[in-house]
Enzyme design. Structure first.
Site, PDB file in Angstrom:
ATOM      1  N   ARG A  41      29.943  -5.853  15.737  1.00 14.03           N
ATOM      2  CA  ARG A  41      28.359  -5.684  15.114  1.00 14.03           C
ATOM      3  C   ARG A  41      28.564  -4.093  14.586  1.00 14.03           C
ATOM      4  O   ARG A  41      29.302  -3.420  14.860  1.00 14.03           O
ATOM      5  CB  ARG A  41      27.434  -5.777  16.111  1.00 14.03           C
ATOM      6  CG  ARG A  41      27.483  -5.222  17.169  1.00 14.03           C
ATOM      7  CD  ARG A  41      26.544  -5.066  18.106  1.00 14.03           C
ATOM      8  NE  ARG A  41      26.617  -4.681  19.386  1.00 14.03           N
ATOM      9  CZ  ARG A  41      26.600  -3.234  19.786  1.00 14.03           C
ATOM     10  NH1 ARG A  41      26.299  -2.411  18.811  1.00 14.03           N
ATOM     11  NH2 ARG A  41      26.955  -2.813  20.973  1.00 14.03           N
ATOM     12  N   LYS A  60      35.207 -10.496  27.723  1.00 13.61           N
ATOM     13  CA  LYS A  60      35.849  -9.009  27.671  1.00 13.61           C
ATOM     14  C   LYS A  60      37.459  -9.341  28.150  1.00 13.61           C
ATOM     15  O   LYS A  60      38.310  -8.622  27.883  1.00 13.61           O
ATOM     16  CB  LYS A  60      35.327  -8.073  28.604  1.00 13.61           C
ATOM     17  CG  LYS A  60      33.838  -7.584  27.931  1.00 13.61           C
ATOM     18  CD  LYS A  60      33.364  -6.222  28.782  1.00 13.61           C
ATOM     19  CE  LYS A  60      32.256  -5.878  28.088  1.00 13.61           C
ATOM     20  NZ  LYS A  60      31.927  -4.386  28.258  1.00 13.61           N
ATOM     21  N   GLU A  73      38.673  -3.281  36.991  1.00 20.32           N
ATOM     22  CA  GLU A  73      39.573  -2.566  36.067  1.00 20.32           C
ATOM     23  C   GLU A  73      39.661  -1.170  36.977  1.00 20.32           C
ATOM     24  O   GLU A  73      39.031  -0.793  37.511  1.00 20.32           O
ATOM     25  CB  GLU A  73      38.775  -2.152  34.956  1.00 20.32           C
ATOM     26  CG  GLU A  73      39.660  -1.512  33.858  1.00 20.32           C
ATOM     27  CD  GLU A  73      38.982  -1.405  32.655  1.00 20.32           C
ATOM     28  OE1 GLU A  73      38.838  -2.451  31.731  1.00 20.32           O
ATOM     29  OE2 GLU A  73      37.930  -0.443  32.516  1.00 20.32           O
ATOM     30  N   HIS A  76      25.617   4.300  31.808  1.00 15.36           N
ATOM     31  CA  HIS A  76      26.485   4.041  30.764  1.00 15.36           C
ATOM     32  C   HIS A  76      26.130   3.443  29.418  1.00 15.36           C
ATOM     33  O   HIS A  76      26.722   2.654  28.704  1.00 15.36           O
ATOM     34  CB  HIS A  76      27.513   2.404  31.398  1.00 15.36           C
ATOM     35  CG  HIS A  76      27.794   2.882  32.985  1.00 15.36           C
ATOM     36  ND1 HIS A  76      28.991   3.569  33.057  1.00 15.36           N
ATOM     37  CD2 HIS A  76      27.809   2.231  33.978  1.00 15.36           C
ATOM     38  CE1 HIS A  76      29.439   3.664  34.385  1.00 15.36           C
ATOM     39  NE2 HIS A  76      28.312   2.948  34.956  1.00 15.36           N
TER      40      HIS A  76
END
Ligand code: ADP
Ligand code: ADP
Ligand code: MG
Length: 511
Positions: free
Chosen positions: A287, A113, A195, A229
């Site tokens: 994907r 990421k 973040e 999530h």
């Protein structure tokens, strides 16, 4: 298109294996499968021409052996399992087969990421402030600069795992330890990053197709209804984006995927802040995604077919100007789980009536008698409703869920129905905080449905005991409010009654 009859090994199970087999067959190619001991009697085996037993859907060696043994030309990994594993893609290619997905290098980039965020920054696509963190002090420094709350995430993360929200200095130490331990265990990579946390964002993602020559988008999906999530309800298009916001977010997605030279189907995920109306890149999913059907319903493009054609026939006949949005589609994920605790409820499906009718698509992996093993994801099916407007799509979806009969395992159908009926969801202004914010109201509404079920069961039991054939229609109906309830009871009682009767019938036949 050439006339070659490609043999495609689908290295997956359940609804997605069946979904992929359908497109393979429509191309007049040959679907091949794998199955484990637990899946000996699984439905997906019936959709392939030949299959091969393996010990696990994660065993690279055995899957490649199966492909070679069955004479496959290519492998489609589906989602989950090995679908995001670059090592698997490399091994497939090394064995002389085609991997239906992006290149291993792209998979490596998307799976990291931090690298993906760097790429977004270089491509000029907005991200939230972020930074790699090596110890708890780095987190504190980041928070000094950007303010709490911040989000701690695994660099190699996925599936909503390893995500922690930190709201003060005092939480940093323990949450950092937890997150890095979880990341190491789940992804074999303990690296973390922080973040800036967005308080109530919408999750908006863009479906992409690329063939090496060009990258096009198939518009966006709103997947803001999430638990832990993880997505539960998805729709296309996103209900609150303006035309210019849609244009901005889809062109940023294309810009990033062009920048990294993306090939095959992929998704660029963003968070959208409804207050500032800005979007921020969060990750690339290299994907096919669970929620791809909503995009198929509004664009008319078979995404799996495109994946197969790009990988095996080299090009994409589709141009950006061929793709438009027609109507609205909403998908719910029907899981074998307790609707209140959301914990899995494995078991054997004892009665099963799938909904259908106008505008309804059910992508399912089970039938009457199927097992939902505790070892795998408890997804039973995806119910997708399409209509020319969002309101009509929602009515259709609610109607479909009310037809769905699943006995033997608990399902989250009541939770899904209660979400669809919530005024905030109906307005389309729900954010990723929705379930946290409204769980008490949703629970109340689920309890109401439970009471109706209980009453229905009581009526059915009375009826079968006393043989009062006319009793249910004679339930007294007093108020307006009551009449709706009793209609529901009467209808449900009928379903239970037929189920009961068919079971009694089966039993007496076997005696
Ligand atoms: P995963 O790889 O697990 O899917 P993502 O980065 O896509 O991880 O994030 C999953 C979900 O976590 C998002 O859809 C969103 O609900 C929440 N999330 C992620 N980043 C943030 C953020 N910075 N602020 C608020 N919520 C976030
Ligand atoms: P309606 O009258 O609007 O159909 P229901 O009482 O049937 O309302 O709503 C109950 C919902 O719960 C239905 O969607 C049904 O599919 C689901 N459901 C949950 N558990 C069961 C079960 N064991 N048997 C049948 N339906 C069930
Ligand atoms: Mg994600």
């Amino acid at each position: 298109m050439s006339d070659k009859k490609y043999r495609i090994l689908i290295s997956n199970r359940g609804e997605i294996a069946i979904r992929i087999a359908r497109s393979v067959r429509e191309l007049k190619w040959i679907p091949l499968g794998v199955y484990t001991h637990l899946d000996k009697r699984s439905l997906h085996r019936k959709y392939v021409d030949e299959d091969y037993e393996i010990s696990s859907y994660l065993e690279i060696d055995e899957i490649i052996e199966a492909a070679l043994e069955l004479g496959a030309d290519a492998i489609h990994p589906g989602y989950g399992f090995l679908s995001e594993n670059p090592e698997f893609a490399k091994r497939v290619v090394k064995a002389g087969l085609v991997f239906i997905g992006p290149s291993p290098e792209t998979m490596e980039l998307a799976g990291d990421k931090a690298r993906a965020k760097e790429a977004a920054g270089n491509a000029g696509v907005p991200t939230l402030p972020w930074s790699i963190v090596e110890d708890p002090c780095d987190v504190v420094d980041f928070a000094r600069e950007h303010g709490y709350p911040v989000l701690l995430k695994a660099v190699g993360g996925g599936g909503g795992m390893g995500i922690r929200v930190i709201s003060s200095d005092s939480d940093v130490e323990s949450l950092f330890e937890q997150a890095s331990r979880e990341a190491e265990a789940a992804f074999g990579d303990s690296r973390l990053y922080v973040e800036k946390y967005l308080d109530s964002p919408k999750h908006v993602e863009v479906q992409i197709l690329g063939d090496g020559e060009r990258v096009i988008h198939l518009f966006e999906r709103d997947c803001s209804i999430q638990r832990r999530h993880q997505k539960l309800v998805e729709e296309a298009p996103a209900p609150i984006l303006s035309r210019s916001e849609r244009k901005a977010i889809t062109s940023d997605a294309v810009k990033l995927m062009e920048y990294i030279g993306y090939v095959n189907a992929g998704t660029v995920e963003f968070l959208f802040d409804p207050r500032t109306r800005r979007h921020y890149f969060i990750e690339i999913n290299a994907r096919l995604q669970v929620e791809h059907p909503v995009t198929e319903m509004v664009t008319g493009v078979d995404i799996v077919k495109q994946q197969l054609l790009i990988a095996l026939e080299g090009g994409m006949s589709l141009r950006q100007s061929d793709v438009g949005i027609n109507g609205h589609a909403v998908e719910v994920r029907v899981n074998a789980e307790n609707p209140l605790t959301m914990m899995p409820s494995p078991g054997v499906i004892e009665d099963y009536i799938e909904p259908s009718g106008p505008g309804i698509r059910v992508d399912s992996g089970v039938c009457y008698g199927s097992a939902v093993p505790s070892e795998y994801n408890p997804l039973i099916s995806k119910v997708i409703a399409w209509a020319s407007t969002r309101d009509e799509a929602l009515s259709r979806l609610k109607r479909a869920l009310s037809e769905y009969v699943i006995a033997g395992v608990e399902t989250n159908i009541l939770l899904l129905r209660s979400i669809l009926e919530h005024p905030v969801f109906q307005k389309g202004i729900h954010t990723t905080k929705f379930l946290d914010m409204y769980m008490h109201e949703i629970t109340y509404s689920m309890r109401e449905w439970e009471r109706i079920h209980a009453l229905a069961l009581a009526v059915v039991s009375l009826r079968s005991v006393n043989g009062f054939q006319s009793m249910i229609p004679r339930i007294p109906v007093s108020s307006e409010h009551g009449s709706h309830r009793f209609r529901a009871i009467r209808r449900r009682a009928w379903v239970y009654w037929s189920m009961l009767r068919s079971r009694v019938g089966r039993r007496s036949r076997t005696r």
